[in-house]
Design a protein around this motif. Sequence first.
Motif, PDB file in Angstrom:
ATOM      1  N   UNK A 170      31.516 -53.154 -38.671  1.00 29.73           N
ATOM      2  CA  UNK A 170      31.035 -54.056 -39.710  1.00 29.73           C
ATOM      3  C   UNK A 170      31.702 -53.802 -41.057  1.00 29.73           C
ATOM      4  N   UNK A 171      31.979 -52.537 -41.372  1.00 29.11           N
ATOM      5  CA  UNK A 171      32.564 -52.219 -42.681  1.00 29.11           C
ATOM      6  C   UNK A 171      33.935 -51.566 -42.526  1.00 29.11           C
ATOM      7  N   UNK A 172      34.782 -51.781 -43.516  1.00 30.16           N
ATOM      8  CA  UNK A 172      36.134 -51.208 -43.557  1.00 30.16           C
ATOM      9  C   UNK A 172      36.397 -50.729 -44.980  1.00 30.16           C
ATOM     10  N   UNK A 173      37.267 -49.751 -45.127  1.00 33.85           N
ATOM     11  CA  UNK A 173      37.673 -49.347 -46.471  1.00 33.85           C
ATOM     12  C   UNK A 173      37.626 -47.854 -46.678  1.00 33.85           C
ATOM     13  N   UNK A 174      38.136 -47.440 -47.832  1.00 32.31           N
ATOM     14  CA  UNK A 174      38.215 -46.029 -48.186  1.00 32.31           C
ATOM     15  C   UNK A 174      36.928 -45.611 -48.895  1.00 32.31           C
ATOM     16  N   UNK A 175      35.837 -45.605 -48.161  1.00 33.73           N
ATOM     17  CA  UNK A 175      34.543 -45.172 -48.677  1.00 33.73           C
ATOM     18  C   UNK A 175      33.671 -44.768 -47.494  1.00 33.73           C
ATOM     19  N   UNK A 176      32.564 -44.126 -47.788  1.00 33.20           N
ATOM     20  CA  UNK A 176      31.602 -43.733 -46.771  1.00 33.20           C
ATOM     21  C   UNK A 176      30.367 -44.628 -46.891  1.00 33.20           C
ATOM     22  N   UNK A 177      30.037 -45.328 -45.820  1.00 30.43           N
ATOM     23  CA  UNK A 177      28.845 -46.177 -45.805  1.00 30.43           C
ATOM     24  C   UNK A 177      27.635 -45.355 -45.388  1.00 30.43           C
ATOM     25  N   UNK A 178      26.541 -45.494 -46.135  1.00 29.45           N
ATOM     26  CA  UNK A 178      25.305 -44.793 -45.798  1.00 29.45           C
ATOM     27  C   UNK A 178      24.567 -45.451 -44.649  1.00 29.45           C
ATOM     28  N   UNK A 179      23.402 -44.919 -44.310  1.00 31.70           N
ATOM     29  CA  UNK A 179      22.623 -45.438 -43.184  1.00 31.70           C
ATOM     30  C   UNK A 179      22.283 -46.915 -43.399  1.00 31.70           C
ATOM     31  N   UNK A 180      22.412 -47.737 -42.336  1.00 36.94           N
ATOM     32  CA  UNK A 180      22.157 -49.173 -42.495  1.00 36.94           C
ATOM     33  C   UNK A 180      20.679 -49.526 -42.391  1.00 36.94           C
ATOM     34  N   UNK A 181      20.334 -50.645 -42.985  1.00 41.19           N
ATOM     35  CA  UNK A 181      18.991 -51.211 -42.860  1.00 41.19           C
ATOM     36  C   UNK A 181      19.116 -52.711 -42.650  1.00 41.19           C
ATOM     37  N   UNK A 203      29.800 -39.974 -60.876  1.00 39.59           N
ATOM     38  CA  UNK A 203      28.518 -39.973 -60.182  1.00 39.59           C
ATOM     39  C   UNK A 203      28.091 -41.424 -60.011  1.00 39.59           C
ATOM     40  N   UNK A 204      28.391 -41.991 -58.847  1.00 37.86           N
ATOM     41  CA  UNK A 204      28.186 -43.416 -58.639  1.00 37.86           C
ATOM     42  C   UNK A 204      27.676 -43.668 -57.229  1.00 37.86           C
ATOM     43  N   UNK A 205      26.762 -44.591 -57.106  1.00 36.52           N
ATOM     44  CA  UNK A 205      26.266 -45.036 -55.810  1.00 36.52           C
ATOM     45  C   UNK A 205      25.568 -46.358 -56.000  1.00 36.52           C
ATOM     46  N   UNK A 206      25.881 -47.328 -55.167  1.00 39.41           N
ATOM     47  CA  UNK A 206      25.318 -48.671 -55.316  1.00 39.41           C
ATOM     48  C   UNK A 206      24.833 -49.181 -53.967  1.00 39.41           C
ATOM     49  N   UNK A 207      23.955 -50.169 -54.017  1.00 41.54           N
ATOM     50  CA  UNK A 207      23.476 -50.842 -52.811  1.00 41.54           C
ATOM     51  C   UNK A 207      24.379 -52.029 -52.524  1.00 41.54           C
ATOM     52  N   UNK A 208      24.781 -52.136 -51.263  1.00 38.33           N
ATOM     53  CA  UNK A 208      25.600 -53.253 -50.811  1.00 38.33           C
ATOM     54  C   UNK A 208      24.915 -53.930 -49.628  1.00 38.33           C
ATOM     55  N   UNK A 209      25.237 -55.200 -49.431  1.00 39.59           N
ATOM     56  CA  UNK A 209      24.802 -55.939 -48.247  1.00 39.59           C
ATOM     57  C   UNK A 209      26.025 -56.592 -47.622  1.00 39.59           C
ATOM     58  N   UNK A 210      26.075 -56.574 -46.287  1.00 41.21           N
ATOM     59  CA  UNK A 210      27.233 -57.101 -45.576  1.00 41.21           C
ATOM     60  C   UNK A 210      26.745 -57.886 -44.358  1.00 41.21           C
ATOM     61  N   UNK A 211      27.372 -59.018 -44.019  1.00 44.52           N
ATOM     62  CA  UNK A 211      26.993 -59.736 -42.801  1.00 44.52           C
ATOM     63  C   UNK A 211      27.204 -58.854 -41.571  1.00 44.52           C
ATOM     64  N   UNK A 212      26.349 -58.988 -40.563  1.00 42.39           N
ATOM     65  CA  UNK A 212      26.447 -58.124 -39.385  1.00 42.39           C
ATOM     66  C   UNK A 212      27.724 -58.382 -38.603  1.00 42.39           C
ATOM     67  N   UNK A 213      28.344 -59.534 -38.788  1.00 45.50           N
ATOM     68  CA  UNK A 213      29.613 -59.805 -38.115  1.00 45.50           C
ATOM     69  C   UNK A 213      30.792 -59.204 -38.873  1.00 45.50           C
ATOM     70  N   UNK A 214      30.527 -58.620 -40.049  1.00 44.39           N
ATOM     71  CA  UNK A 214      31.592 -58.054 -40.865  1.00 44.39           C
ATOM     72  C   UNK A 214      31.940 -58.959 -42.023  1.00 44.39           C
ATOM     73  N   UNK A 215      32.683 -58.446 -42.950  1.00 41.10           N
ATOM     74  CA  UNK A 215      33.060 -59.205 -44.137  1.00 41.10           C
ATOM     75  C   UNK A 215      33.072 -58.306 -45.346  1.00 41.10           C
ATOM     76  N   UNK A 216      33.212 -58.924 -46.501  1.00 45.51           N
ATOM     77  CA  UNK A 216      33.256 -58.169 -47.748  1.00 45.51           C
ATOM     78  C   UNK A 216      31.838 -57.848 -48.200  1.00 45.51           C
ATOM     79  N   UNK A 217      31.504 -56.566 -48.373  1.00 43.27           N
ATOM     80  CA  UNK A 217      30.156 -56.227 -48.833  1.00 43.27           C
ATOM     81  C   UNK A 217      29.891 -56.771 -50.230  1.00 43.27           C
ATOM     82  N   UNK A 218      28.680 -57.221 -50.437  1.00 41.94           N
ATOM     83  CA  UNK A 218      28.226 -57.717 -51.741  1.00 41.94           C
ATOM     84  C   UNK A 218      27.456 -56.619 -52.459  1.00 41.94           C
ATOM     85  N   UNK A 219      27.899 -56.301 -53.661  1.00 40.21           N
ATOM     86  CA  UNK A 219      27.194 -55.281 -54.445  1.00 40.21           C
ATOM     87  C   UNK A 219      25.925 -55.870 -55.036  1.00 40.21           C
ATOM     88  N   UNK A 220      24.796 -55.172 -54.849  1.00 39.32           N
ATOM     89  CA  UNK A 220      23.505 -55.690 -55.274  1.00 39.32           C
ATOM     90  C   UNK A 220      22.918 -54.951 -56.470  1.00 39.32           C
TER      91      UNK A 220
END
Length: 622
Positions: A170-181, A203-220
């Motif tokens: 679902x996600x791609x990129x040079x980052x670590x995705x946390x546990x999904x909900x 010191x940064x961390x944000x909430x993102x949402x991404x379609x389950x089929x994949x795509x560009x995560x939206x920062x919330x």
Amino acid sequence: MPRLSLDDLYRFAVPSDPALRPDGGAVAYTLTTVDRDADENRAEIWLAAPGAPPRRLAEGSAPRWSPDGRWLAFLRAVDGKPQLHLLPMDGGEPVVVTEAPLGAGAARWSPDGARIAYAGPVGSGGQAPDPHAPVVAERLDHKADGAGLLRGITTHLFVVDVESREAVRVTEGDFHAGEPSWSPDGKRLAFVASMAPDGDLEAEGAVYAVPVAGGTPERLTGPEIICTGVWWTGDDERLIVAGLKGGPVGHTRLFTLESGGLAEVETGLDRNVMTGHPGYPGASPALLGDDLLFCVRDRGSTHLYRAPAHRLVPEDVSVSGVSVAAGRVAYVAATAHSAGEVYLLEPGEQAPRRLTGHALPDVELYTPVRRTFTAPDGTEVEGFVLRDESATTPGPLLLDVHGGPHNAWAPVLDGFHLYHQALAARGWTVLALNPRASDGYGEDFYTAAVGAWGLADGQDFLAAVDDLVADGIADPERLAVTGYSYGGYMTCWLTAATDRFKAAVAGGSVTDLTSVSGTSDMGFALKAYECPGDLAAQSPITRVTEVTAPTLILHGESDDRCPVGQAEQWFAALRERRVPVRLVRYPGASHLFILNGRPSHRYDYNERIIAWLEQWVSGSPS
């Protein structure tokens, strides 16, 4: 009845990660035991229900129920890698559902039960890295304690179809995705990540949402908080977010995130929200009807609360896992008599029901007694005194310093520091003190030693020792000090500050903040946020020439949090000055090995502490 001994390490059975069946009728949980012959920790899935004895279901960990309760997803190793399995609850053997090259993470079921999301490690190009290839680093976050050199591995989200077993990244990129909900409509996944180009320096961390089929995560979320966790709860579009406000050192708070923006949850408590991490108790927040449940630490204990400020569990417990279903609440808690049991709280009942009996039935335990001390500047600090209450004369005292420094001792049975009980049986008093910077006493107390390690907190320990000497509990000629991680740091600091301690044991320690800031996997954060300012003034190595206490140094060989070079520096400095010193290195052991490492290493760690203290304080041979 015999007292607890080190050999009881091999008999402990500790539950964790409870999962309440959707109908609320039973609780699946992970039970961790020790295989002495294989020198391994074992994890099994067990099931507990009211009116029935707990029973074993399968080998594995991290149980998660399907929404209809017909399947139990869990993790079990296949060829050394954790893979998701499904256990049919109407009978049959578990079936494996993932073939992730580097392993899968804990299951998150979709609302309709047709898919499972998980966060799992991914190598560059989707392949496992070559362990012999050169490691090239351009950022500070190129290694992590317990994993070592990451070699380009990142953590990303996957969704697997339960019926076809097909997995989609679902996600791609040079980052670590946390546990999904999962979103309530099953169309998106929420997760926390740091995607800043200089995330290793910010010191940064944000909430993102991404379609389950994949795509560009939206920062919330924006920069107003540093997000650490996110959960979609209930049937609406509201998200619960855990995060820090105002900087990376301070209390974790809860927020709601809706179309109207981010709003802080009013808990009515000046306490740190505990979402649960290795070495730190707590649990993810959850909804009980319309009520938000969450864990906080309070004066050593970790409690379960219902917002705004209603405690649901007894006072002196440590909660480490919560699950909610059908109006019921299941949780795991340690007490003074057990390292952990599964409890069920039902609607209308004031007291929880204990569903398990994993405590050792044939040992007698010393119970920690809560006590308050006053530092020279008037600051009150709290601790727990463990001793044979029938003792009438002053005896040897061990001051034990916890890690963090924002962890805290709790008034519960500690299944890891078994030397506490063993020493009490030998006539010792053990003082487990929560000095300033400890969690559970308010945010001002939590941040009171920032930029002043040793300088602000050192007085707390000596004042407490003075009180126990004055009370005729501790013999001033038989004092010792130990600690792990920050506790190891403070052990070194205190033996440089005073010659009162006749022996010291420094575990997983930091001795030179300047060198550790460039070698630890969290070195930059330590220097920038926890110990800003003059690192030399806060470093025990600067004062090592004052140390006279015979010192035992215990350290994991593969520790990337407090690298073994910290131990080597202290060892060399003491040896050059002919101070009695011994360095013990545990092969392959990470920073958390005293919690989850080889059982033989954990046994040895406890055994060596006792032997060293008896040799140098009690006069017994090592």
